[in-house]
Design a protein around this motif. Structure first.
Motif, short mmCIF file in Angstrom:
data_model
loop_
_atom_site.label_atom_id
_atom_site.label_comp_id
_atom_site.label_asym_id
_atom_site.label_seq_id
_atom_site.Cartn_x
_atom_site.Cartn_y
_atom_site.Cartn_z
N PHE A 102 0.85 -1.19 0.00
CA PHE A 102 0.00 0.00 0.00
C PHE A 102 0.88 1.24 0.00
CE2 PHE A 102 -2.20 3.27 2.64
CZ PHE A 102 -3.24 3.56 1.77
N VAL A 103 0.70 2.09 -1.00
CA VAL A 103 1.49 3.32 -1.07
C VAL A 103 0.86 4.37 -0.16
CG1 VAL A 103 2.20 5.24 -2.54
CG2 VAL A 103 2.44 2.88 -3.35
N SER A 104 1.63 4.74 0.85
CA SER A 104 1.20 5.70 1.86
C SER A 104 2.12 6.92 1.79
CB SER A 104 1.21 5.04 3.24
OG SER A 104 0.69 5.90 4.23
N SER A 105 2.22 7.65 2.88
CA SER A 105 2.99 8.89 2.89
C SER A 105 3.59 9.14 4.26
CB SER A 105 2.08 10.06 2.52
OG SER A 105 2.68 11.30 2.83
N THR A 106 4.71 9.85 4.30
CA THR A 106 5.31 10.24 5.57
C THR A 106 4.48 11.31 6.28
OG1 THR A 106 6.77 11.78 4.38
CG2 THR A 106 7.66 9.61 4.93
N ALA A 107 3.37 11.71 5.67
CA ALA A 107 2.43 12.60 6.36
C ALA A 107 1.89 11.96 7.63
CB ALA A 107 1.28 12.98 5.43
N VAL A 108 1.97 10.63 7.73
CA VAL A 108 1.47 9.97 8.94
C VAL A 108 2.30 10.34 10.17
CG1 VAL A 108 0.54 8.02 7.61
CG2 VAL A 108 2.84 7.85 8.61
N TYR A 109 3.52 10.85 9.97
CA TYR A 109 4.37 11.21 11.11
C TYR A 109 4.04 12.59 11.66
CZ TYR A 109 7.13 7.17 9.75
OH TYR A 109 7.53 5.90 9.44
N GLY A 110 3.26 13.36 10.92
CA GLY A 110 2.86 14.66 11.41
C GLY A 110 3.98 15.68 11.40
N ASN A 111 3.72 16.78 12.07
CA ASN A 111 4.64 17.92 12.09
C ASN A 111 5.57 17.82 13.30
OD1 ASN A 111 5.81 20.35 11.32
ND2 ASN A 111 4.33 21.57 12.46
N VAL A 112 6.46 16.82 13.25
CA VAL A 112 7.39 16.61 14.35
C VAL A 112 8.76 17.12 13.96
CG1 VAL A 112 6.12 14.62 15.20
CG2 VAL A 112 7.96 14.27 13.53
N SER A 113 9.68 17.12 14.92
CA SER A 113 11.06 17.55 14.68
C SER A 113 12.01 16.40 14.94
CB SER A 113 11.42 18.74 15.57
OG SER A 113 10.60 19.86 15.29
N GLY A 114 13.19 16.48 14.32
CA GLY A 114 14.21 15.47 14.54
C GLY A 114 14.17 14.35 13.52
N LYS A 115 14.90 13.29 13.82
CA LYS A 115 15.03 12.16 12.90
C LYS A 115 13.80 11.28 12.95
CE LYS A 115 18.01 8.22 11.78
NZ LYS A 115 19.25 7.49 12.10
N VAL A 116 13.33 10.85 11.79
CA VAL A 116 12.17 9.98 11.67
C VAL A 116 12.54 8.82 10.76
CG1 VAL A 116 9.85 9.79 10.69
CG2 VAL A 116 10.45 11.79 12.06
N ASP A 117 12.18 7.59 11.18
CA ASP A 117 12.38 6.42 10.33
C ASP A 117 11.25 5.42 10.57
OD1 ASP A 117 12.99 5.05 12.69
OD2 ASP A 117 15.15 5.13 12.38
N GLU A 118 11.41 4.19 10.12
CA GLU A 118 10.34 3.19 10.23
C GLU A 118 9.92 2.91 11.66
OE1 GLU A 118 12.24 2.08 6.22
OE2 GLU A 118 12.84 3.00 8.10
N GLU A 119 10.81 3.14 12.63
CA GLU A 119 10.49 2.82 14.02
C GLU A 119 9.85 4.00 14.76
OE1 GLU A 119 13.84 1.15 16.02
OE2 GLU A 119 13.97 -0.59 14.68
N SER A 120 9.72 5.13 14.10
CA SER A 120 9.12 6.30 14.74
C SER A 120 7.61 6.13 14.85
CB SER A 120 9.44 7.57 13.94
OG SER A 120 10.84 7.77 13.84
N GLU A 121 7.06 6.66 15.91
CA GLU A 121 5.62 6.58 16.15
C GLU A 121 4.89 7.57 15.26
OE1 GLU A 121 2.30 4.88 18.01
OE2 GLU A 121 4.42 4.36 18.24
N PRO A 122 3.90 7.13 14.48
CA PRO A 122 3.14 8.08 13.68
C PRO A 122 2.21 8.92 14.55
CG PRO A 122 2.25 5.86 13.40
CD PRO A 122 3.49 5.73 14.24
N VAL A 123 2.25 10.23 14.34
CA VAL A 123 1.38 11.16 15.09
C VAL A 123 0.80 12.18 14.11
CG1 VAL A 123 2.35 10.92 17.40
CG2 VAL A 123 3.51 12.38 15.75
N PRO A 124 -0.07 11.73 13.21
CA PRO A 124 -0.58 12.64 12.18
C PRO A 124 -1.37 13.79 12.79
CG PRO A 124 -1.85 10.61 12.22
CD PRO A 124 -0.68 10.39 13.11
N ASP A 125 -1.13 14.99 12.25
CA ASP A 125 -1.83 16.17 12.76
C ASP A 125 -2.70 16.84 11.70
OD1 ASP A 125 0.19 17.09 11.17
OD2 ASP A 125 1.21 18.26 12.72
N ALA A 126 -2.84 16.20 10.55
CA ALA A 126 -3.69 16.73 9.49
C ALA A 126 -4.51 15.58 8.92
CB ALA A 126 -2.85 17.39 8.39
#
Length: 272
Positions: A102-126
Protein backbone atom coordinates in the motif's frame (compact mmCIF):
# COMPACT_ATOMS: atom_id res chain seq x y z
CA UNK A 1 5.63 -16.55 -13.08
CA UNK A 2 3.50 -14.78 -10.47
CA UNK A 3 0.32 -12.81 -11.03
CA UNK A 4 0.43 -9.23 -9.78
CA UNK A 5 -2.59 -6.91 -9.63
CA UNK A 6 -1.91 -3.16 -9.53
CA UNK A 7 -4.75 -0.86 -8.51
CA UNK A 8 -3.67 2.51 -9.85
CA UNK A 9 -1.61 2.84 -13.02
CA UNK A 10 -0.36 6.41 -12.74
CA UNK A 11 3.14 7.86 -12.49
CA UNK A 12 4.24 5.00 -10.20
CA UNK A 13 1.92 2.16 -11.17
CA UNK A 14 2.56 2.24 -14.91
CA UNK A 15 6.39 2.04 -14.83
CA UNK A 16 6.10 -0.54 -12.04
CA UNK A 17 3.86 -2.67 -14.27
CA UNK A 18 6.38 -2.41 -17.10
CA UNK A 19 9.22 -3.54 -14.83
CA UNK A 20 7.20 -6.48 -13.51
CA UNK A 21 6.35 -7.59 -17.04
CA UNK A 22 10.01 -7.34 -18.02
CA UNK A 23 10.81 -9.56 -15.03
CA UNK A 24 8.45 -12.21 -16.40
CA UNK A 25 5.38 -11.70 -14.22
CA UNK A 26 1.74 -11.68 -15.31
CA UNK A 27 0.35 -8.23 -14.57
CA UNK A 28 -3.26 -7.07 -14.33
CA UNK A 29 -4.17 -3.47 -13.68
CA UNK A 30 -7.04 -1.27 -12.58
CA UNK A 31 -7.36 2.32 -13.72
CA UNK A 32 -10.19 4.80 -14.19
CA UNK A 33 -9.44 5.76 -17.78
CA UNK A 34 -8.81 3.54 -20.76
CA UNK A 35 -5.15 3.88 -21.69
CA UNK A 36 -3.59 0.56 -22.51
CA UNK A 37 -0.16 -0.58 -21.36
CA UNK A 38 1.50 -3.28 -23.43
CA UNK A 39 1.28 -6.61 -21.66
CA UNK A 40 -1.13 -5.48 -18.92
CA UNK A 41 -4.55 -7.11 -18.60
CA UNK A 42 -6.51 -3.91 -18.00
CA UNK A 43 -9.75 -3.47 -16.01
CA UNK A 44 -11.07 0.05 -16.53
CA UNK A 45 -13.28 1.06 -13.60
CA UNK A 46 -13.79 3.33 -10.65
CA UNK A 47 -13.45 1.31 -7.45
CA UNK A 48 -16.21 3.43 -5.91
CA UNK A 49 -18.72 2.15 -8.46
CA UNK A 50 -21.12 -0.67 -7.64
CA UNK A 51 -19.49 -3.42 -9.73
CA UNK A 52 -15.85 -4.43 -9.18
CA UNK A 53 -14.20 -6.26 -12.09
CA UNK A 54 -11.30 -8.56 -11.25
CA UNK A 55 -9.08 -10.94 -13.21
CA UNK A 56 -10.18 -14.59 -12.98
CA UNK A 57 -6.66 -15.86 -12.27
CA UNK A 58 -5.27 -16.21 -8.76
CA UNK A 59 -3.62 -12.96 -7.63
CA UNK A 60 -0.31 -13.48 -5.79
CA UNK A 61 0.42 -9.85 -4.88
CA UNK A 62 -1.70 -6.69 -4.81
CA UNK A 63 -0.35 -3.17 -5.10
CA UNK A 64 -2.66 -0.33 -4.05
CA UNK A 65 -1.36 2.92 -5.55
CA UNK A 66 -4.39 5.20 -5.51
CA UNK A 67 -4.64 8.99 -5.53
CA UNK A 68 -7.51 11.19 -4.37
CA UNK A 69 -9.32 13.32 -6.94
CA UNK A 70 -9.24 16.36 -4.64
CA UNK A 71 -7.33 17.46 -1.57
CA UNK A 72 -10.29 17.11 0.78
CA UNK A 73 -10.88 14.73 3.64
CA UNK A 74 -13.79 13.04 1.86
CA UNK A 75 -11.72 12.53 -1.29
CA UNK A 76 -8.94 10.98 0.81
CA UNK A 77 -11.39 8.71 2.59
CA UNK A 78 -12.84 7.61 -0.76
CA UNK A 79 -9.42 6.87 -2.26
CA UNK A 80 -7.65 5.30 0.71
CA UNK A 81 -10.41 3.73 2.80
CA UNK A 82 -13.54 3.04 0.74
CA UNK A 83 -11.89 2.01 -2.54
CA UNK A 84 -9.35 -0.42 -0.99
CA UNK A 85 -12.05 -1.85 1.26
CA UNK A 86 -14.30 -2.59 -1.70
CA UNK A 87 -11.42 -4.01 -3.71
CA UNK A 88 -10.39 -6.39 -0.92
CA UNK A 89 -13.99 -7.44 -0.34
CA UNK A 90 -14.36 -8.36 -4.01
CA UNK A 91 -11.03 -10.15 -4.17
CA UNK A 92 -11.67 -12.05 -0.94
CA UNK A 93 -14.92 -13.34 -2.42
CA UNK A 94 -12.95 -15.31 -5.00
CA UNK A 95 -9.66 -16.19 -3.24
CA UNK A 96 -7.65 -15.83 -0.04
CA UNK A 97 -6.23 -12.33 0.15
CA UNK A 98 -2.64 -12.03 -1.10
CA UNK A 99 0.05 -9.81 0.42
CA UNK A 100 -0.66 -6.11 -0.16
CA UNK A 101 1.76 -3.26 -0.82
CA UNK A 102 0.00 0.00 0.00
CA UNK A 103 1.49 3.32 -1.07
CA UNK A 104 1.20 5.70 1.86
CA UNK A 105 2.99 8.89 2.89
CA UNK A 106 5.31 10.24 5.57
CA UNK A 107 2.43 12.60 6.36
CA UNK A 108 1.47 9.97 8.94
CA UNK A 109 4.37 11.21 11.11
CA UNK A 110 2.86 14.66 11.41
CA UNK A 111 4.64 17.92 12.09
CA UNK A 112 7.39 16.61 14.35
CA UNK A 113 11.06 17.55 14.68
CA UNK A 114 14.21 15.47 14.54
CA UNK A 115 15.03 12.16 12.90
CA UNK A 116 12.17 9.98 11.67
CA UNK A 117 12.38 6.42 10.33
CA UNK A 118 10.34 3.19 10.23
CA UNK A 119 10.49 2.82 14.02
CA UNK A 120 9.12 6.30 14.74
CA UNK A 121 5.62 6.58 16.15
CA UNK A 122 3.14 8.08 13.68
CA UNK A 123 1.38 11.16 15.09
CA UNK A 124 -0.58 12.64 12.18
CA UNK A 125 -1.83 16.17 12.76
CA UNK A 126 -3.69 16.73 9.49
CA UNK A 127 -6.52 14.87 7.79
CA UNK A 128 -4.33 13.37 5.05
CA UNK A 129 -1.99 11.70 7.53
CA UNK A 130 -4.86 10.54 9.73
CA UNK A 131 -6.73 8.96 6.81
CA UNK A 132 -3.61 7.24 5.49
CA UNK A 133 -2.75 5.84 8.91
CA UNK A 134 -6.31 4.54 9.29
CA UNK A 135 -6.01 2.88 5.88
CA UNK A 136 -2.72 1.22 6.85
CA UNK A 137 -4.25 -0.10 10.07
CA UNK A 138 -7.36 -1.40 8.35
CA UNK A 139 -5.40 -3.22 5.64
CA UNK A 140 -3.02 -4.75 8.17
CA UNK A 141 -5.97 -6.34 9.99
CA UNK A 142 -7.10 -8.09 6.82
CA UNK A 143 -3.90 -9.49 5.32
CA UNK A 144 -0.13 -9.31 5.49
CA UNK A 145 1.04 -6.04 4.02
CA UNK A 146 3.73 -3.42 3.64
CA UNK A 147 2.84 0.24 3.88
CA UNK A 148 5.38 2.18 1.83
CA UNK A 149 5.51 5.70 3.22
CA UNK A 150 7.01 8.00 0.61
CA UNK A 151 8.21 11.50 1.38
CA UNK A 152 7.89 14.24 -1.26
CA UNK A 153 7.79 12.52 -4.65
CA UNK A 154 9.32 14.55 -7.47
CA UNK A 155 10.83 14.04 -10.90
CA UNK A 156 8.21 15.07 -13.41
CA UNK A 157 8.02 18.85 -13.25
CA UNK A 158 9.88 21.14 -10.85
CA UNK A 159 8.76 24.34 -12.56
CA UNK A 160 6.89 25.69 -9.53
CA UNK A 161 9.94 25.34 -7.28
CA UNK A 162 12.23 26.81 -9.93
CA UNK A 163 9.90 29.78 -10.33
CA UNK A 164 9.92 30.30 -6.56
CA UNK A 165 13.74 30.28 -6.48
CA UNK A 166 13.85 32.74 -9.40
CA UNK A 167 11.35 35.08 -7.76
CA UNK A 168 13.26 35.12 -4.45
CA UNK A 169 16.60 35.73 -6.19
CA UNK A 170 15.06 38.61 -8.16
CA UNK A 171 13.56 40.20 -5.05
CA UNK A 172 9.99 39.46 -6.13
CA UNK A 173 9.21 37.08 -3.24
CA UNK A 174 10.36 36.60 0.33
CA UNK A 175 12.58 33.76 1.47
CA UNK A 176 10.43 31.27 3.44
CA UNK A 177 11.35 30.14 6.94
CA UNK A 178 14.10 27.52 7.02
CA UNK A 179 12.81 23.96 7.28
CA UNK A 180 13.97 20.45 6.49
CA UNK A 181 12.60 18.94 3.30
CA UNK A 182 12.51 15.27 2.41
CA UNK A 183 12.05 13.85 -1.06
CA UNK A 184 12.47 10.84 -3.31
CA UNK A 185 12.58 10.72 -7.09
CA UNK A 186 9.70 8.87 -8.74
CA UNK A 187 12.11 6.48 -10.50
CA UNK A 188 13.49 5.45 -7.11
CA UNK A 189 9.94 5.06 -5.79
CA UNK A 190 9.26 2.51 -8.52
CA UNK A 191 12.47 0.62 -7.74
CA UNK A 192 11.57 0.52 -4.04
CA UNK A 193 8.10 -0.84 -4.82
CA UNK A 194 9.64 -3.44 -7.11
CA UNK A 195 12.11 -4.59 -4.45
CA UNK A 196 9.37 -4.92 -1.83
CA UNK A 197 7.15 -6.84 -4.25
CA UNK A 198 9.90 -9.23 -5.28
CA UNK A 199 10.48 -10.00 -1.61
CA UNK A 200 6.83 -10.90 -1.03
CA UNK A 201 6.70 -12.99 -4.22
CA UNK A 202 9.81 -14.87 -3.13
CA UNK A 203 8.06 -15.89 0.08
CA UNK A 204 9.89 -13.44 2.34
CA UNK A 205 8.08 -11.65 5.17
CA UNK A 206 8.64 -8.03 4.23
CA UNK A 207 8.51 -5.20 6.79
CA UNK A 208 5.04 -3.87 7.65
CA UNK A 209 6.37 -0.33 7.24
CA UNK A 210 8.86 0.86 4.63
CA UNK A 211 10.00 4.46 4.41
CA UNK A 212 10.81 5.77 0.96
CA UNK A 213 13.02 8.85 1.11
CA UNK A 214 16.45 9.64 -0.25
CA UNK A 215 19.45 9.62 2.07
CA UNK A 216 19.96 13.38 2.19
CA UNK A 217 17.27 15.52 3.82
CA UNK A 218 17.93 19.10 2.73
CA UNK A 219 17.09 22.56 3.96
CA UNK A 220 14.59 24.32 1.71
CA UNK A 221 17.08 27.20 1.65
CA UNK A 222 19.77 24.90 0.20
CA UNK A 223 17.35 23.60 -2.45
CA UNK A 224 16.20 27.07 -3.49
CA UNK A 225 19.76 28.43 -3.51
CA UNK A 226 20.94 25.56 -5.72
CA UNK A 227 18.03 25.92 -8.15
CA UNK A 228 18.67 29.65 -8.46
CA UNK A 229 22.36 29.01 -9.14
CA UNK A 230 21.44 26.72 -12.05
CA UNK A 231 20.07 29.85 -13.74
CA UNK A 232 23.11 31.96 -12.77
CA UNK A 233 21.12 33.75 -10.09
CA UNK A 234 22.22 34.46 -6.53
CA UNK A 235 19.87 33.71 -3.67
CA UNK A 236 21.21 35.04 -0.38
CA UNK A 237 20.02 32.71 2.36
CA UNK A 238 21.51 32.93 5.87
CA UNK A 239 23.80 30.00 6.57
CA UNK A 240 23.52 29.92 10.38
CA UNK A 241 19.80 29.12 10.80
CA UNK A 242 18.87 25.62 11.98
CA UNK A 243 15.98 24.33 9.86
CA UNK A 244 12.79 23.27 11.62
CA UNK A 245 10.92 20.03 11.04
CA UNK A 246 11.74 16.38 10.52
CA UNK A 247 14.58 14.61 8.73
CA UNK A 248 13.37 11.33 7.26
CA UNK A 249 15.58 8.25 6.82
CA UNK A 250 14.86 4.80 5.41
CA UNK A 251 16.15 1.80 7.31
CA UNK A 252 14.82 -0.39 4.48
CA UNK A 253 17.01 1.29 1.87
CA UNK A 254 20.09 0.88 4.07
CA UNK A 255 19.37 -2.69 5.13
CA UNK A 256 18.56 -3.81 1.57
CA UNK A 257 21.64 -1.97 0.24
CA UNK A 258 19.48 -0.25 -2.37
CA UNK A 259 21.45 2.16 -4.55
CA UNK A 260 19.23 5.09 -5.40
CA UNK A 261 19.48 6.46 -8.90
CA UNK A 262 18.92 9.93 -7.47
CA UNK A 263 20.51 10.00 -3.99
CA UNK A 264 19.84 13.71 -3.39
CA UNK A 265 18.01 16.69 -4.86
CA UNK A 266 21.01 17.85 -6.89
CA UNK A 267 21.07 14.58 -8.80
CA UNK A 268 17.29 14.55 -9.27
CA UNK A 269 16.67 18.14 -10.29
CA UNK A 270 19.81 18.05 -12.43
CA UNK A 271 18.49 15.17 -14.58
CA UNK A 272 14.99 16.24 -15.58
Amino acid sequence: MSHVLIAGLGQLGQPLAEKLIAAGHQVSGIRRRHREIAGVDLYVQNLLDEMILLPPDQVDLLYIILTPGKRTEQAYRDAFLTAPRRLLDALQAQQPLPPVIFVSSTAVYGNVSGKVDEESEPVPDAFNGRVLLSAEQELSMRTVMSAVRFSGIYGRNSQRLREQARAIANGEAELPAAKWTNRIHRHDCVELLLQAGQGWLAGELMPPVIVGSDKHPASNHDVLTWLAAQENLTLNAPADIEPAGKRIYSRFIDEQNIELRYPDFRAGYGDE
